[in-house]
Scaffold this motif. Sequence first.
Motif, PDB file in Angstrom:
ATOM      1  N   ALA A 192      40.303  37.670  43.714  1.00 41.52           N
ATOM      2  CA  ALA A 192      41.029  38.944  43.832  1.00 41.52           C
ATOM      3  C   ALA A 192      40.419  39.766  44.950  1.00 41.52           C
ATOM      4  N   THR A 193      41.294  40.380  45.736  1.00 46.24           N
ATOM      5  CA  THR A 193      40.854  41.315  46.770  1.00 46.24           C
ATOM      6  C   THR A 193      40.750  42.697  46.132  1.00 46.24           C
ATOM      7  N   ILE A 194      39.603  43.342  46.341  1.00 47.00           N
ATOM      8  CA  ILE A 194      39.405  44.656  45.723  1.00 47.00           C
ATOM      9  C   ILE A 194      40.360  45.677  46.353  1.00 47.00           C
ATOM     10  N   LYS A 195      40.999  46.450  45.500  1.00 47.04           N
ATOM     11  CA  LYS A 195      41.925  47.501  45.945  1.00 47.04           C
ATOM     12  C   LYS A 195      41.524  48.812  45.268  1.00 47.04           C
ATOM     13  N   PRO A 196      41.750  49.988  45.820  1.00 45.46           N
ATOM     14  CA  PRO A 196      42.315  50.148  47.156  1.00 45.46           C
ATOM     15  C   PRO A 196      41.384  49.558  48.210  1.00 45.46           C
ATOM     16  N   ASP A 222      36.033  41.275  49.493  1.00 40.96           N
ATOM     17  CA  ASP A 222      36.225  42.451  50.331  1.00 40.96           C
ATOM     18  C   ASP A 222      37.520  42.275  51.105  1.00 40.96           C
ATOM     19  N   ASP A 223      38.170  43.375  51.403  1.00 42.05           N
ATOM     20  CA  ASP A 223      39.383  43.260  52.211  1.00 42.05           C
ATOM     21  C   ASP A 223      39.010  43.197  53.691  1.00 42.05           C
ATOM     22  N   GLU A 224      40.020  42.910  54.516  1.00 42.86           N
ATOM     23  CA  GLU A 224      39.746  42.647  55.926  1.00 42.86           C
ATOM     24  C   GLU A 224      39.135  43.853  56.635  1.00 42.86           C
ATOM     25  N   ASN A 225      39.491  45.069  56.146  1.00 41.58           N
ATOM     26  CA  ASN A 225      39.097  46.253  56.917  1.00 41.58           C
ATOM     27  C   ASN A 225      37.956  47.032  56.280  1.00 41.58           C
ATOM     28  N   MET A 312      37.001  32.750  55.725  1.00 40.06           N
ATOM     29  CA  MET A 312      37.690  33.298  56.904  1.00 40.06           C
ATOM     30  C   MET A 312      38.973  33.999  56.485  1.00 40.06           C
ATOM     31  N   HIS A 313      39.018  35.298  56.733  1.00 47.73           N
ATOM     32  CA  HIS A 313      40.251  36.069  56.542  1.00 47.73           C
ATOM     33  C   HIS A 313      40.971  36.096  57.891  1.00 47.73           C
ATOM     34  N   ARG A 314      42.237  35.670  57.907  1.00 45.66           N
ATOM     35  CA  ARG A 314      42.916  35.505  59.209  1.00 45.66           C
ATOM     36  C   ARG A 314      43.512  36.818  59.730  1.00 45.66           C
ATOM     37  N   ALA A 315      42.782  37.907  59.539  1.00 46.29           N
ATOM     38  CA  ALA A 315      43.285  39.222  59.947  1.00 46.29           C
ATOM     39  C   ALA A 315      43.710  39.211  61.414  1.00 46.29           C
ATOM     40  N   LEU A 345      40.002  29.348  54.250  1.00 47.27           N
ATOM     41  CA  LEU A 345      40.914  29.897  55.256  1.00 47.27           C
ATOM     42  C   LEU A 345      42.195  30.397  54.599  1.00 47.27           C
ATOM     43  N   HIS A 346      42.494  31.656  54.805  1.00 46.22           N
ATOM     44  CA  HIS A 346      43.783  32.186  54.341  1.00 46.22           C
ATOM     45  C   HIS A 346      44.886  31.397  55.033  1.00 46.22           C
ATOM     46  N   ALA A 347      45.777  30.803  54.232  1.00 49.20           N
ATOM     47  CA  ALA A 347      46.783  29.933  54.837  1.00 49.20           C
ATOM     48  C   ALA A 347      48.191  30.218  54.333  1.00 49.20           C
ATOM     49  N   GLY A 352      54.693  34.859  48.209  1.00 47.29           N
ATOM     50  CA  GLY A 352      54.165  36.228  48.132  1.00 47.29           C
ATOM     51  C   GLY A 352      54.815  37.187  49.118  1.00 47.29           C
ATOM     52  N   LYS A 353      54.035  38.233  49.493  1.00 46.34           N
ATOM     53  CA  LYS A 353      54.614  39.343  50.253  1.00 46.34           C
ATOM     54  C   LYS A 353      54.627  39.100  51.762  1.00 46.34           C
ATOM     55  N   LEU A 354      53.904  38.081  52.226  1.00 51.32           N
ATOM     56  CA  LEU A 354      53.750  37.897  53.674  1.00 51.32           C
ATOM     57  C   LEU A 354      54.479  36.639  54.146  1.00 51.32           C
ATOM     58  N   GLU A 355      54.778  36.625  55.438  1.00 50.44           N
ATOM     59  CA  GLU A 355      55.502  35.517  56.073  1.00 50.44           C
ATOM     60  C   GLU A 355      55.023  34.151  55.583  1.00 50.44           C
ATOM     61  N   ALA A 397      45.391  31.113  49.094  1.00 47.47           N
ATOM     62  CA  ALA A 397      46.743  31.680  48.964  1.00 47.47           C
ATOM     63  C   ALA A 397      46.583  33.117  48.508  1.00 47.47           C
ATOM     64  N   SER A 398      47.001  34.044  49.332  1.00 46.29           N
ATOM     65  CA  SER A 398      46.728  35.448  49.036  1.00 46.29           C
ATOM     66  C   SER A 398      47.782  36.330  49.688  1.00 46.29           C
ATOM     67  N   GLY A 399      48.213  37.348  48.968  1.00 46.72           N
ATOM     68  CA  GLY A 399      49.171  38.297  49.541  1.00 46.72           C
ATOM     69  C   GLY A 399      50.397  38.438  48.662  1.00 46.72           C
ATOM     70  N   GLY A 400      50.347  39.391  47.738  1.00 51.56           N
ATOM     71  CA  GLY A 400      51.527  39.695  46.920  1.00 51.56           C
ATOM     72  C   GLY A 400      51.857  38.636  45.886  1.00 51.56           C
ATOM     73  N   ILE A 401      50.833  37.981  45.320  1.00 51.94           N
ATOM     74  CA  ILE A 401      51.134  36.988  44.277  1.00 51.94           C
ATOM     75  C   ILE A 401      50.688  37.521  42.910  1.00 51.94           C
ATOM     76  N   PHE A 421      44.700  37.042  43.663  1.00 53.76           N
ATOM     77  CA  PHE A 421      45.606  38.087  43.187  1.00 53.76           C
ATOM     78  C   PHE A 421      44.880  39.427  43.283  1.00 53.76           C
ATOM     79  N   GLY A 422      45.159  40.218  44.300  1.00 57.96           N
ATOM     80  CA  GLY A 422      44.487  41.515  44.456  1.00 57.96           C
ATOM     81  C   GLY A 422      45.166  42.552  43.581  1.00 57.96           C
ATOM     82  N   GLY A 423      46.306  43.086  44.091  1.00 61.20           N
ATOM     83  CA  GLY A 423      47.110  43.991  43.275  1.00 61.20           C
ATOM     84  C   GLY A 423      47.456  43.336  41.944  1.00 61.20           C
ATOM     85  N   GLY A 424      47.681  42.039  41.958  1.00 60.41           N
ATOM     86  CA  GLY A 424      48.062  41.274  40.766  1.00 60.41           C
ATOM     87  C   GLY A 424      46.923  41.067  39.773  1.00 60.41           C
TER      88      GLY A 424
HETATM   89  O1  LIG Z   1      44.753  42.044  50.901  1.00 54.93           O
HETATM   90  C1  LIG Z   1      45.298  40.973  50.864  1.00 54.93           C
HETATM   91  C2  LIG Z   1      46.092  40.579  49.685  1.00 54.93           C
HETATM   92  O2  LIG Z   1      46.169  41.584  48.695  1.00 54.93           O
HETATM   93  P1  LIG Z   1      47.182  41.471  47.458  1.00 54.93           P
HETATM   94  O3  LIG Z   1      46.779  40.271  46.655  1.00 54.93           O
HETATM   95  O4  LIG Z   1      47.008  42.746  46.679  1.00 54.93           O
HETATM   96  O5  LIG Z   1      48.577  41.374  48.013  1.00 54.93           O
HETATM   97  C3  LIG Z   1      45.055  40.047  52.012  1.00 54.93           C
HETATM   98  O6  LIG Z   1      44.558  40.769  53.100  1.00 54.93           O
HETATM   99  C4  LIG Z   1      46.257  39.273  52.447  1.00 54.93           C
HETATM  100  O7  LIG Z   1      46.400  38.250  51.526  1.00 54.93           O
HETATM  101  C5  LIG Z   1      46.114  38.617  53.818  1.00 54.93           C
HETATM  102  O8  LIG Z   1      47.173  37.796  54.115  1.00 54.93           O
HETATM  103  P2  LIG Z   1      47.009  36.226  54.441  1.00 54.93           P
HETATM  104  O9  LIG Z   1      46.322  35.604  53.257  1.00 54.93           O
HETATM  105  O10 LIG Z   1      48.411  35.756  54.625  1.00 54.93           O
HETATM  106  O11 LIG Z   1      46.196  36.129  55.655  1.00 54.93           O
END
Ligand SMILES: O=C(COP(=O)(O)O)[C@H](O)[C@H](O)COP(=O)(O)O
Length: 503
Positions: A192-196, A222-225, A312-315, A345-347, A352-355, A397-401, A421-424
Amino acid sequence: MTSVTSLAPPATGNAPAGAAPQGAITDAKKRYAAGVLKYAQMGYWDGDYEPKETDLLAVFRITPQEGVDPVEAAAAVAGESSTATWTVVWTDRLTACDSYRGKAYKVEPVPGQPGQYFVYIAYDLILFEEGSIANLTASIIGNVFSFKPLKAARLEDMRLPVAYVKTFKGPPTGIVVERERLNSFGRPLLGATIKPKLGLSGKNYGRVVYEALRGGLDFTKDDENINSQPFMHWRDRFLYCMEGVNQAMARTGEVKGHYLNITAGTMEEMYRRAAFAKELGSVIVMVDLIIGWTAIQSISEWARANDMILHMHRAGHGTYTRQKSHGISFRVIAKWLRLAGVDHLHAGTAVGKLEGDPMTVQGYYNVCRERHNAVDLPRGLFFEQDWADIRRVMPVASGGIHAGQMHQLLNLFGDDVVLQFGGGTIGHPMGIEAGAIANRVALEAMVLARNEGRDILSEGPEILQAAAKWCKPLEAALHTWGSVTFDYTSTDTSDFVPTASVA
Ligand SMILES: O=C(COP(=O)(O)O)[C@H](O)[C@H](O)COP(=O)(O)O
Ligand SMILES: [Mg+2]
């Protein structure tokens, strides 16, 4: 003489076997007289060329300007990404220029995309320094993407010869050793990615880490930023996160980790942060793709020397990977990162929410996880790729799942993946620990069903509902998110299947 802003068509038709490259001028006096020649005339197109096992191969998708012949455009790309400039230079003759020239050897119209062509180019191994992605990229993507005769260009795929692969060390840890260190087998890992993303104090941040890990996740992240902002300096983050990790490990008896993001403004500072992560007993550190290739290779060396998993976060990748007509496919970035040496590697998630077109994303996973990639055009793999047993990268696998997609995720990606699952997790109505429990129970129920031979893709929702009967957190997760989907048209799809569907 040829205009240098509007390339004119070269001679067409395939050269007969054994003949000089089509269009190439072989008379040395004419070839090396001062002036401007077409790139094909300079020898950067050879329709008869049979690539050698040791050649690096690249396929670009190009969109030539109106009136620009695709073969000449292909030759121009080969030229500008290897030895050429816009005019003849006599100094070529001081070199082994015939073998040093990049050679465009095939041009094919892109199915269903008028005006676009796949151009295949072979590069002699000798053009590249060993073990340097910086050097590779300076050639292959150095100039050609701004070339005026092309409206757009995209690097779709590369074949890296074994001789070249062997000059890299690859992932410091790899899938097998990571599983051994975590003592976790036979199921995807959970994170899980910590939010906010920004703003929490160290103490509150560490509390989220603890609760999520205690609830059953393997990793938090940790999140990318998040680096070292005024609200939480990096040392506070590291201390409180590791306190959370250690307490959760003591409580659950499982090996856990938090990806401590060591991304910083200088290499010196990254090493400082990495050393502190190690001192605190972390099993994993994280960097963002935006640190650049040389920094990635350096930190990979550090991870190898310090028994650390490198996440590796593919920011940033979406700025150049997403559009089909211009940029670089993420499958190429994934190949370079496997060589450069990352462990996670984020792939993409597909659901989820991203392309992420499902088959295209599966192609990235295959680049990360297979020992040998076969040609698989529907998944975007244009070339066979032998990885010479270089270690395998764990895709993330990460992003809106959310838990309600567990059957789809397991079906798409199998076991060797981190489902994140961050938000999830953190947005769960009963709290963070409940969010983690929901994900762990959903995962365990789905893995069991799959292992019992059930068709999880069609029976998935039923399997989740059955598990939710005795697990309130899962019931609440399904109630909150069960109907959430991100149904948008994918941008980056294969041109070799009419509609992208998972086989
Ligand atoms: O913060 C999140 C996901 O948060 P949440 O789980 O709350 O949506 C990641 O930065 C994205 O997954 C990156 O995208 P990718 O993995 O496509 O590089
Ligand atoms: Mg993020």
